[in-house]
Design an enzyme around this catalytic site. Structure first.
Site, PDB file in Angstrom:
ATOM      1  N   ASP A   8       2.789  -2.605  -3.757  1.00 23.30           N
ATOM      2  CA  ASP A   8       3.767  -2.982  -3.100  1.00 23.30           C
ATOM      3  C   ASP A   8       3.557  -5.245  -2.760  1.00 23.30           C
ATOM      4  O   ASP A   8       3.028  -4.911  -1.673  1.00 23.30           O
ATOM      5  CB  ASP A   8       4.410  -2.664  -2.080  1.00 23.30           C
ATOM      6  CG  ASP A   8       4.606  -1.425  -2.044  1.00 23.30           C
ATOM      7  OD1 ASP A   8       4.212  -0.584  -3.316  1.00 23.30           O
ATOM      8  OD2 ASP A   8       6.266  -0.993  -1.843  1.00 23.30           O
ATOM      9  N   GLU A  39       8.376  -3.977  -5.081  1.00 19.99           N
ATOM     10  CA  GLU A  39       9.814  -3.796  -4.320  1.00 19.99           C
ATOM     11  C   GLU A  39      10.067  -4.444  -2.879  1.00 19.99           C
ATOM     12  O   GLU A  39      11.649  -4.032  -2.064  1.00 19.99           O
ATOM     13  CB  GLU A  39      10.006  -1.787  -4.034  1.00 19.99           C
ATOM     14  CG  GLU A  39       8.930  -1.791  -2.677  1.00 19.99           C
ATOM     15  CD  GLU A  39       9.572  -0.187  -1.549  1.00 19.99           C
ATOM     16  OE1 GLU A  39      10.456  -0.107  -2.436  1.00 19.99           O
ATOM     17  OE2 GLU A  39       8.946  -0.071  -1.127  1.00 19.99           O
ATOM     18  N   ASN A  40       8.756  -4.809  -2.326  1.00 26.35           N
ATOM     19  CA  ASN A  40       9.367  -5.618  -1.054  1.00 26.35           C
ATOM     20  C   ASN A  40       8.889  -7.316  -1.822  1.00 26.35           C
ATOM     21  O   ASN A  40       8.468  -8.214  -0.938  1.00 26.35           O
ATOM     22  CB  ASN A  40       8.108  -5.246  -0.313  1.00 26.35           C
ATOM     23  CG  ASN A  40       8.334  -4.039  -0.124  1.00 26.35           C
ATOM     24  OD1 ASN A  40       7.574  -2.833  -0.551  1.00 26.35           O
ATOM     25  ND2 ASN A  40       8.803  -3.825   0.654  1.00 26.35           N
ATOM     26  N   ASN A  67      12.059   2.040  -2.776  1.00 26.47           N
ATOM     27  CA  ASN A  67      13.519   2.685  -1.850  1.00 26.47           C
ATOM     28  C   ASN A  67      13.884   1.344  -1.760  1.00 26.47           C
ATOM     29  O   ASN A  67      15.323   1.160  -1.425  1.00 26.47           O
ATOM     30  CB  ASN A  67      12.976   3.540  -0.748  1.00 26.47           C
ATOM     31  CG  ASN A  67      11.985   2.966   0.001  1.00 26.47           C
ATOM     32  OD1 ASN A  67      10.910   2.534  -0.696  1.00 26.47           O
ATOM     33  ND2 ASN A  67      12.342   2.398   1.103  1.00 26.47           N
ATOM     34  N   HIS A  68      13.438   0.007  -1.232  1.00 27.98           N
ATOM     35  CA  HIS A  68      14.372  -1.246  -1.521  1.00 27.98           C
ATOM     36  C   HIS A  68      14.876  -1.771  -2.391  1.00 27.98           C
ATOM     37  O   HIS A  68      15.730  -2.765  -2.477  1.00 27.98           O
ATOM     38  CB  HIS A  68      13.212  -2.123  -0.619  1.00 27.98           C
ATOM     39  CG  HIS A  68      12.965  -1.233   0.484  1.00 27.98           C
ATOM     40  ND1 HIS A  68      13.671  -1.507   1.758  1.00 27.98           N
ATOM     41  CD2 HIS A  68      11.160  -1.410   1.333  1.00 27.98           C
ATOM     42  CE1 HIS A  68      13.095  -0.986   2.508  1.00 27.98           C
ATOM     43  NE2 HIS A  68      11.737  -0.424   2.523  1.00 27.98           N
ATOM     44  N   HIS A 148       6.476   6.929  -5.916  1.00 30.20           N
ATOM     45  CA  HIS A 148       6.795   6.284  -4.288  1.00 30.20           C
ATOM     46  C   HIS A 148       7.372   6.619  -3.494  1.00 30.20           C
ATOM     47  O   HIS A 148       8.073   7.613  -3.366  1.00 30.20           O
ATOM     48  CB  HIS A 148       7.989   5.282  -4.937  1.00 30.20           C
ATOM     49  CG  HIS A 148       7.997   3.905  -3.956  1.00 30.20           C
ATOM     50  ND1 HIS A 148       7.152   2.563  -3.896  1.00 30.20           N
ATOM     51  CD2 HIS A 148       8.629   3.938  -3.142  1.00 30.20           C
ATOM     52  CE1 HIS A 148       7.325   2.241  -2.829  1.00 30.20           C
ATOM     53  NE2 HIS A 148       8.274   2.385  -2.228  1.00 30.20           N
ATOM     54  N   HIS A 173       4.358   2.971  -1.634  1.00 30.79           N
ATOM     55  CA  HIS A 173       5.509   3.002  -0.873  1.00 30.79           C
ATOM     56  C   HIS A 173       4.778   2.857   1.044  1.00 30.79           C
ATOM     57  O   HIS A 173       4.983   2.218   1.861  1.00 30.79           O
ATOM     58  CB  HIS A 173       6.321   3.757  -0.757  1.00 30.79           C
ATOM     59  CG  HIS A 173       7.138   4.002   0.454  1.00 30.79           C
ATOM     60  ND1 HIS A 173       8.424   3.794   0.893  1.00 30.79           N
ATOM     61  CD2 HIS A 173       7.471   5.377   1.297  1.00 30.79           C
ATOM     62  CE1 HIS A 173       8.997   3.510   1.446  1.00 30.79           C
ATOM     63  NE2 HIS A 173       8.387   4.878   2.649  1.00 30.79           N
ATOM     64  N   HIS A 175       2.355   1.386   1.932  1.00 32.20           N
ATOM     65  CA  HIS A 175       1.485   0.012   2.159  1.00 32.20           C
ATOM     66  C   HIS A 175       0.668   0.571   2.517  1.00 32.20           C
ATOM     67  O   HIS A 175      -0.636  -0.772   2.560  1.00 32.20           O
ATOM     68  CB  HIS A 175       2.167  -0.955   2.797  1.00 32.20           C
ATOM     69  CG  HIS A 175       3.642  -2.179   2.189  1.00 32.20           C
ATOM     70  ND1 HIS A 175       4.234  -3.076   2.923  1.00 32.20           N
ATOM     71  CD2 HIS A 175       4.083  -0.752   1.247  1.00 32.20           C
ATOM     72  CE1 HIS A 175       5.577  -2.794   1.816  1.00 32.20           C
ATOM     73  NE2 HIS A 175       5.209  -1.454   1.540  1.00 32.20           N
TER      74      HIS A 175
HETATM   75 FE   LIG Z   1       7.069  -0.956   0.274  1.00 31.09          FE
HETATM   76 FE   LIG Z   2       8.957   1.516  -0.515  1.00 31.53          FE
END
Ligand SMILES: [Fe+2]
Ligand SMILES: [Fe+2]
Length: 258
Positions: A8, A39-40, A67-68, A148, A173, A175
């Protein structure tokens, strides 16, 4: 062939860190394919066309998310059109974007599948059933999975579920990198979490003082992306002619400051 997977990428510091580290990563890992979880990548949460382009410019060949992914509404149309960006496959079918893709690398068709864990995250279908269904129809010589997910038990279970059926399962996910990278007996490279690409002077990418304020006061606090001491984290897998893994090596390096 060698597949480099990067965890990520958090905000501008993560994007710039990845770009700065890429020459050394290419030298050290000699990847034929670079997959990056984005995703981030937009302001610490979500992805946009602009940040996806920045990741491609930095050297990504394919981008996974999590998820983001739907944080930025303007990205929905881009997700539908982007052929090298995936979102979790076990989200509702009608949601923007696709759950898997096939890309060419080193003369092979490489399937990249993105899945979300069902424990602690919201999904439409079981990740186990979803990946079985995709593997039945995907036309690829090599398959890698970005799982994830929040919980290590579900991640480890996915490793065993896919052992001998895909080249690699990369966890994302949380991190936080885990110390369990290995090739499972059936030939699937596995790691519970590759970690993130972002500031280590942070709580999962966010400025520590802000997270501490939120956690100690239980009041809403605006979170900002931390920028100090950026590290790139991931894993590199050597894939053999059978489409399985010969090795997995964790990658953790400070991004060159420039
Ligand atoms: Fe993330
Ligand atoms: Fe995530």
């Amino acid at each position: 062939m060698r597949v480099l997977f990067i965890g990520d990428v958090v905000g501008g510091p993560g994007r710039r860190g990845l770009k700065a580290a890429m020459p050394e990563l290419r030298e050290r890992c000699a990847p034929d394919l670079v997959i990056v979880n984005g995703e981030n990548s937009a302001g610490g949460m979500g992805i946009t066309e602009k940040t996806a382009k920045a990741l491609f410019d930095a050297g990504a060949d394919a981008i996974t998310t999590g998820n983001h992914v739907y944080r930025h509404r303007e990205a929905y149309e881009f997700l539908d059109r982007a052929e090298r960006v995936v979102r979790p496959a076990n989200y509702p079918h009608a949601n923007p974007g696709r759950g898997h893709m096939v890309v060419e690398a080193a003369g092979k068709r490489v399937g990249v599948i993105n899945l979300s864990g069902a424990i602690g995250l919201t999904v439409a279908r079981s990740p186990f059933h979803e990946v079985d269904s995709i593997l039945e129809r995907i036309e690829a010589d090599v398959v890698v999975v970005d799982f994830h997910a929040e919980v290590t038990s579900e991640k480890v279970a996915m490793g065993w579920h896919l052992d001998g059926r895909v080249a690699a399962v990369f966890g994302t996910h949380t991190h936080v990198p885990t110390a369990d990278a290995r090739v499972l007996p059936g030939g699937t490279a596995y790691i519970s979490d590759v970690g993130m690409t972002g500031s280590r002077t942070s709580v999962l990418g966010v400025k520590p003082a802000q997270v501490l304020e939120a956690m100690t006061t239980q009041m809403p606090v605006k979170f900002e992306t931390a920028s100090e001491d950026v590290w790139v984290m991931g894993a590199v897998v050597e894939v053999n002619e059978r489409g399985l893994a010969d090795s997995i090596e964790q990658v953790m390096m400070p991004a060159p400051v420039g």
